[in-house]
Design an enzyme around this catalytic site. Sequence first.
Site: not given
Ligand code: GLN
Length: 462
Positions: A57, A132, A156
């Site tokens: 990532k 994400s 995410s």
């Molecule tokens: N979807 C969550 C957010 O927008 C989790 C993001 C993540 O785990 N990096 O914060």
Amino acid sequence: MTAVTAARATGQALERAEAAGLNATLAWSNTALEAEAARVDSMPVPGPLHRLPVAIKDNICTAEQPTTCGSKLLEGYHSPYSATVVDRLRAAGAMVACKTNLDEFGMGSSTEHSAFGRVKHPLAPERVPGGSSGGSAVLVAVGAVPMALGSDTGGSVRQPAAFCGVVGVKPTYGRVSRYGLVAFGSSLDCVSVFGKTVSDAESLLWAVAGHDWRDATSVDRPIPDRAPARTTLEGVTIGVPVEYFPADLDAGIGAGCQAVIARMRELGARVVQVLLPHTRYAVPTYYIVAPAEAASNLARFDGGRYGARRGPHADIAALYQGTRGHGFGAEVRRRILTGTYVLSAGYAEAYYVKAQSVRARIAADFTAVFAGGVDCLFTPTTPTPAFAAGDKIQDPVAMYLADIFVCPASLAGIPALSLPIGRTKGLPIGGQLMAPMFEEASMLGIAKLLERSLDGSAEVVR
Ligand code: GLN
């Protein structure tokens, strides 16, 4: 097969993924892949990840490739060092395959919030792959790499794993070093892993885990042995929290989870209903704590220390405004504004401080059920299967609710994973296991048996 042959096959698979328009990869090149292969072939002793390509990532620093965090602000940024997890997977014999697309700075649940364009779902291109860490999930789903690194701050890795039909494992907070992971919510961030199978994810997890003096929150505990091959769930107590099965749960997901619960009983598990009463506060709590920490962490992207400069260099305030106003996307700005607000004098008690005390209660719910004899919790990973692109992008709260089942474990710091348990209307369904702190090995052992006992790609019969 040499590593060079493996690297070429990976390069071709990445090209196919790009040709299909999935937009999952950011930086990669065949030349870099071949250099990785040559390095691996010259290693005197093959490591546990010998010749395996791993996608990374793009919020995890690599000295060889740029690290953009999916942001215009960091376009072309080269970290002077690699993250501990990258050094470790390379030392284990793996090859860095590519950097992967993500929601900007990890903020989002659909990988639509990337400055470099949205990532497409591998089975249904008009849908999102989750986020994400969407790019990493997609590359594992299409078989371009057997495993990938992501980061899970509030789901995410588990949520995109569920949407794409792969395995995603978030370890206990502190189990894996965050050194070189670009910080989002420091008390929540966990470098986490994707695998085509539970065993792939497990191999990558244990290769990168372990104490690191460069991350003060990393924990000095031995790496456990690989999870034993279970044949039954005799003696195992599985807790099923009622709060994770609301009336509006997608019917296909509900049916898929009930089928897994029935299977666990057949395998000998004692399945008990449990209560996690503070679950409904998890999303609001997360969306106070995470933005507060993000607002503080992202202060460094000001054009002075980090970030592509915009604006007059002589006027520091105008330089900050120009850089941040131009570089950050809408969702990142929303988080910074929210985070600054909840921390501001006069509001911090009402929001940030209160959220911290609710967070403690959410964690205490988990402690209580585990103390009551539950070995592992089982829930759906997401309330719906992969949604359509554009569906939630204008409605931040709807997007945030996509994390309703994944952010509680993040707030509590406990390990959790998502495992493919079937499909509904052609789309993958994820089942989530959550375990007590540092009990990854027993959670992975249960997941392996479930993986063998279920057909993760079968349509759920309703
Ligand atoms: N979807 C969550 C957010 O927008 C989790 C993001 C993540 O785990 N990096 O914060």
